[in-house]
Motif scaffolding. Structure first.
Motif: not given
Length: 284
Positions: A145-147, A177-178, A193-194
């Motif tokens: 999970f990344l951005f 985001y979560s 984490e969010s």
């Protein structure tokens, strides 16, 4: 009229203005919300139906198809999205505004067993600005999970999971985001984490790729994409409603009753406050 009367009248005007100013707040709070879910069941859709709502970035028709009863079949291939200037093929995008929860169910082929093979669930602005939850191979199956902001990865979390069928879920609340993952669709594990990420007019996206590396091309079946939102229930005074499954009038809302009480109390206060003015005027 005396100075006393002028002061009292001014106070009454201020009270009326204050009452009017808070009415919209109470009106909004009186509105009820309902949960609305829209599901794209790809195993029951035609290509024409799919493309009514979905657009495809850099479409490569040889590497995607619809199969009855299975879903949208995506092939992982090069290039990927990672880093500046990523140009992944066959990114399926859906416009969606506001806050929502998006969930998808995927089934992997048996030869999904080589590093860098990936399926990705996106909230996508462009190739360099997005939030991504992926499931793939990296010395074992797991998710990340990344951005990315301006082509640079800013934050990343990972979680291991070994399952041929996987449920991926992302929750958008404002700019926060979560992400969650599950092997059965019932018990979801939060991935890291969010985090907060500001995007401009982002869309929901799904894709498959090799993350820019060499890996065998395999089938990944996307059974569905499900979007859940909260919407305001339209007010009604009786008769037909817009709510599915009912033609009965809605019961009175607690917020509506509170609003009526507030109005009644405000009017009574104003009426009471005017009495001294009338008496003073009569005395003068």
């Amino acid at each position: 009229m005396s100075k006393f009367g002028n002061v009292k009248r001014s106070l009454i005007c201020l009270a009326c203005a204050a009452l009017v100013s808070v009415l919209p707040v109470f009106a909004v709070s009186a509105q009820e919300k309902t949960t609305v879910t829209k599901t794209y069941d790809f195993g029951k859709m035609t290509e024409e139906e799919l493309k009514k709502d979905w657009t495809i970035v850099r479409e490569d028709k040889e590497h995607w198809r619809l199969e009855n009863g299975k879903g949208l079949i995506l092939n992982n291939q090069q290039p990927g999205l990672y880093g500046s200037g990523g140009d992944c093929k066959n990114i399926f995008l859906l416009e969606q505004t506001g806050d929502y929860t998006v969930e998808t169910k995927i089934t992997l082929s048996e030869n999904f067993n080589t590093n860098f093979q990936q399926f990705v669930l996106l909230v996508y602005q462009d190739d360099d600005n997005y939030v991504k939850l992926n499931y793939g191979m990296n010395s074992g199956t797991g998710c990340q999970f990344l951005f990315e902001k301006d082509g640079s990865e800013k934050k990343s979390f990972g979680a291991g999971l070994s399952s041929q069928t996987v449920f991926l879920r992302m929750v958008k609340s404002g700019n926060v985001y979560s992400a969650y993952i599950s092997s059965d669709g019932n018990e979801f594990l939060q991935v890291g984490e969010s985090f907060e990420m500001e995007l401009s007019s982002p869309k929901i996206g799904i894709a498959a790729h090799n993350d820019g590396c060499e890996a065998p091309i395999v089938d990944i079946a996307v059974e569905y994409v499900k979007i859940t939102t909260e919407q305001v229930v339209p007010p009604t005074s009786g008769g037909n409603t817009d709510l599915p499954g009912t033609n009965e009038p809605l019961p009175p809302k607690t917020g509506d009753i509170s609003l009526v009480c507030l109005l009644s109390a405000g009017c009574a206060l104003i009426a009471f406050a005017t009495l001294p003015i009338k008496r003073k005027h009569e005395e003068n």
